[in-house]
Design an enzyme around this catalytic site. Structure first.
Site, PDB file in Angstrom:
ATOM      1  N   VAL A  24      -9.396  -0.744   4.625  1.00 51.87           N
ATOM      2  CA  VAL A  24      -8.343   0.508   4.912  1.00 51.87           C
ATOM      3  C   VAL A  24      -8.142   0.742   3.342  1.00 51.87           C
ATOM      4  O   VAL A  24      -7.724   0.059   2.690  1.00 51.87           O
ATOM      5  CB  VAL A  24      -7.426   0.026   5.726  1.00 51.87           C
ATOM      6  CG1 VAL A  24      -6.415   1.475   5.925  1.00 51.87           C
ATOM      7  CG2 VAL A  24      -7.719  -0.192   7.218  1.00 51.87           C
ATOM      8  N   CYS A  25      -8.237   2.249   3.237  1.00 48.21           N
ATOM      9  CA  CYS A  25      -7.644   2.521   2.108  1.00 48.21           C
ATOM     10  C   CYS A  25      -6.532   3.514   2.158  1.00 48.21           C
ATOM     11  O   CYS A  25      -6.741   4.873   2.489  1.00 48.21           O
ATOM     12  CB  CYS A  25      -8.911   3.706   1.321  1.00 48.21           C
ATOM     13  SG  CYS A  25      -8.316   4.335  -0.211  1.00 48.21           S
ATOM     14  N   ILE A  26      -5.434   3.147   1.964  1.00 51.90           N
ATOM     15  CA  ILE A  26      -4.014   4.009   2.168  1.00 51.90           C
ATOM     16  C   ILE A  26      -3.236   3.365   0.718  1.00 51.90           C
ATOM     17  O   ILE A  26      -3.379   2.269   0.519  1.00 51.90           O
ATOM     18  CB  ILE A  26      -3.290   3.773   3.343  1.00 51.90           C
ATOM     19  CG1 ILE A  26      -3.001   2.366   4.100  1.00 51.90           C
ATOM     20  CG2 ILE A  26      -3.892   4.440   4.358  1.00 51.90           C
ATOM     21  CD1 ILE A  26      -2.278   2.388   4.956  1.00 51.90           C
TER      22      ILE A  26
END
Lengths: 169, 622
Positions: free
Chosen positions: A88-90
């Site tokens: 996940v890329c947040i």
């Protein structure tokens, strides 16, 4: 008693079991190792991911509240902010200082104030509203922007897959 | 399963080889000779030995570690590969004394190394494991003891061998085991710390102790590596195989130094700058340290933004980042030493700017009140109306240029832009940990504050424009008077001295000039739009005899609309070259002024010079 990271994780686990947020289930894979968690996230209502139950894996660093955990979807995902391998890329999962996409202000980065619950809630809202500015999955970002129909079809297929519903039903 | 198959196969092969040899030679010694002479047999024996080593490794692992965790296994494999490649590199240096014994020694080294790594991981894991059994302690202690003894033995052996037989491959072994010995020492210290932490519930200084251990150990290792490389270069050749670990050691040492420095700085900051939280403050907040999610009974600190944390939690966070974990206030820049950050405090302040937009922030910032001097100028009426100074001096308005010009200089050159940061009030940060509504409210307040500030800046810009205009009034007046009195000269540099000059100048002559220069004034102001509207209504009675001003003011908003963004950066542009240059052109071509002067060419030259001077004088001030 054990280290502060462990105590904090235990406290968060207790908190999450006592007051579970809606649509989220999270806990350590086994009670021996509190640094590997599993979480189930339900797709937010009214989005193309509605109804899906997505399994994820959270890996906490030894210095946990000071460094962010890593999060990875263990099912197939197609989303602008999720890498093809499920990571996940947040922004709140990025420690201030490293900026893989070069667009985040440090105000939205990781700080010890964040928690597992906040991470999971941000992931839910990320599912609802992808940020196509920072394409972890460029194909998905492009499709989200240009061919929403197709994107929704794929999302629906993934949702069915997570629920073990055969494709052609 | 496959492993088992390989083991059995190799065992079978070995039996066959030995059986065959014994069958052919019938006696022990000849069969041994036979096997060693035959290459295929030796290969089988080597494979068997290798498998035996692995098996015994597994046995030891079972004894000392039980099941390995996935992470441990992964790290072990990763490090083993590096170690193997480095060993191969080492072989190239010592290819002359390459022998089975040599290989066996390296295998043993690798073997022991992997146990050191595993022990290290295990001890680190203590901190993260909820339950530590007695078995764990027994295993770790016995393992550490055994490894330590082995390391010391090998170091001593290498030392003796080097003393007796001169430098050989034993040098490498001695050095490698010395490094392993430092690792053991480090593990023992860590283990002791962890055990101590177990018994004494919150041992806050553990992190610091660990840091210093790391530092000392790193230092020892760096010294060992450097001396090793030095010796190797002197005796053999460049030990390429030692470079990778050396690089990592140096890097780790550098990081340790950095950590210690950061930690010391954080501790010093906390001790000197931030007060301990009082019990009342703890009770007022919800008493949970947001970093570790535990109750704060003692040893907690309050940051300038009023957020409270455990001292130890805060210290470990400050080692990484010098911001408040909750609101990200930069703690290195806020404390009372300098007020270099006006922004955060203002953001946090519950400003009531909406009711009284322009003057209010002005007043709070304590800008050396520009309005009073400007009082008589026509533009700044809105400022005065808001109560900084009562519009008492209004009777004076009859001759705007003179008193205005008198005070113009201090206003322009006074530290107006500089003064602002210094007069900022001390930070008034948010008082409690924030919920979402509070954040939203704060955001709104911040927004309002910023808006008010922009408005204020716009007003200031209007003031500046007004003063420019007055300068021009004065120029005109001076030009007009000097025609009669004396040739153009120095007098315009000093406005206070000049104040006398305009007296001589008839108002009527200044007015047309203003009109002429109006277009040069206007490009600047954006804020004038709000101010000038009021002015327009105020204007006519005050300047009955100069109706032209009115036209300028009406014209203002329309010409200036492009410059809205410039509001925050205010002044300099309006005073800069372009405007004055424009003025020159305008004035030069203006029929009114040319009519007033005797020879147009003459007055043009005079004005040009003068205006250049103005721009020169005022720019440095800005």
């Amino acid at each position: 008693m054990a280290g502060s990271a462990l105590r904090r994780l235990m406290a968060e686990y207790r908190q999450l079991t006592l007051n579970p947020p809606e649509g989220i289930l999270a806990g350590p894979v086994n009670e021996e190792n509190f640094f590997e968690w599993e979480a189930l996230i339900t797709g937010p209502e009214g989005t193309c991911f509605e109804g899906g139950v997505f399994p994820t894996k959270l890996t906490f660093p030894p210095d946990y509240p000071l460094s962010p955990p890593k999060m990875q979807f263990t099912c197939e995902m197609f989303h602008p902010n999720i890498y093809a391998d499920g990571r996940v890329c947040i922004s709140i999962l990025h420690a201030p200082g490293d900026d893989p996409m070069g667009y985040e202000s440090s105000a939205e980065r990781w700080s010890p104030v964040q928690s597992v619950e906040k991470i999971l809630l941000s992931v839910v809202s990320m599912l609802a509203e992808p940020n196509d500015e920072s394409g972890a999955n460029v194909d998905a970002a492009k499709m989200w922007r240009e061919d929403r129909k197709e994107f929704e079809t794929i999302a629906e297929r993934i949702v069915r897959k997570t629920l073990n519903i055969p494709e052609n039903l | 399963m496959r492993n088992l198959g390989i083991t059995v196969l190799s065992l079978l092969l070995t039996t066959v080889v030995i059986g065959n040899a014994y069958y052919q030679k019938k006696q022990f010694y000849p069969s041994v000779v036979y096997i060693t002479k035959s290459n295929p047999s030796m290969a089988v024996i080597y494979i068997q030995a290798f498998i035996l080593v692995i098996l015994s490794g597994k046995l030891m692992r079972k004894i000392f570690f039980g099941e390995l965790r996935a992470v441990e296994l992964e790290h072990l494999m990763e490090r083993s590969w590096y170690a193997v490649t480095e060993t191969c590199l080492a072989f190239t240096v010592f290819r002359d004394d390459f022998s089975p014994k040599f290989v066996a020694l390296f295998t043993l080294l690798l073997f022991l190394k992997s146990f050191h790594w595993l022990a290290d991981e295990r001890v680190d894991f203590m901190e993260r494991s909820p339950v530590i059994s007695w078995l764990f302690h027994v295993r770790i202690i016995s393992l550490l003891f055994m490894l330590g003894i082995l390391d010391i033995t090998f170091v001593l052996h290498a030392y003796q061998s080097t003393l007796n037989k001169g430098a050989s491959v034993q040098l490498v072994f001695g050095f490698e085991y010395a490094i392993l010995l430092t690792i053991i020492l480090n593990i023992v210290i860590k283990y002791a710390f962890h055990v101590h932490d177990f018994h004494e519930m919150p041992w806050e200084n553990k992190a610091v102790f660990l840091l210093y251990t790391e530092l000392v150990m790193g230092f020892i290792k760096v010294i060992l590596y450097f001396s090793f490389v030095f010796i190797m270069v002197r005796i053999y050749t460049l030990p390429l195989f030692a470079f990778r670990p050396m690089y990592y050691t140096v890097r780790a040492f550098k990081k340790a130094i950095n950590d210690v420095i950061m930690s010391r700085r954080a501790i010093r900051n906390m001790n000197t700058l931030y007060p301990d939280a009082t019990p009342e403050e703890l009770a007022a907040a919800d008493n949970v340290c947001i970093i570790c999610r535990e109750e704060m009974q003692s040893a907690s600190k309050k940051l300038p933004c009023n957020h409270i944390f455990h001292t130890s939690c805060l210290r470990s966070w400050f080692q990484r980042q010098q911001t408040c974990p909750t609101c990200r206030l930069n703690i290195l820049r806020t404390p009372g030493s300098t007020q270099a950050t006006p922004a955060p405090p203002q953001r946090a302040r519950p400003d009531p700017p909406q009711q009284q937009p322009p003057p209010r922030p002005d007043f709070q910032w304590g800008v050396p009140n520009p309005p009073p001097p400007m009082n008589n100028a026509n533009i700044d009426q809105p400022m005065n109306d808001r109560g900084i100074q009562s519009p008492g001096p209004i009777p004076n308005v009859g001759h705007p240029p003179m008193p205005g010009a008198e005070n113009l200089h201090p206003f322009f050159c006074s530290p107006f832009p500089i003064a602002m940061p210094f007069n900022v009030p001390p930070p008034i940060p948010p008082t409690e940990t924030l919920s979402d509504e509070e954040l939203a409210r704060m955001e709104r307040q911040t927004r309002e504050g910023v808006e008010a500030r922009v408005r204020c800046l716009q007003n200031i810009q209007a003031l500046l424009d007004a003063s420019v205009m007055m300068m021009q009034h004065y120029c005109a007046a001076a030009a007009a008077s000097q025609r009669h009195m004396y040739p153009p000269g120095i007098h315009e540099i000093n406005p206070t001295a000049n104040a006398s000059a305009p007296h001589a100048a008839p108002n009527s002559s200044s007015a047309p000039d203003t009109a002429a220069s109006s277009s040069s004034v206007n490009p600047g102001p954006s804020g004038i739009s709000s101010g000038s509207k009021i002015d327009v209504s105020d204007e006519p009675p005050q300047h009955g005899q100069t109706p032209v001003n009115l036209s300028f003011l009406n014209e203002g908003p329309s010409t200036s609309s492009t410059d809205v963004n410039g509001g925050t950066s205010v002044s300099p542009e309006t005073l800069d070259g372009p405007s004055s240059e424009q003025t020159v052109d305008k004035v030069a071509t203006d029929p009114c002024s040319s009519e007033a002067s005797e020879s147009p060419a003459d007055s043009e030259a005079v004005r040009k010079r003068r205006l250049q001077k103005f721009s020169k004088d005022f720019n440095p001030g800005d």
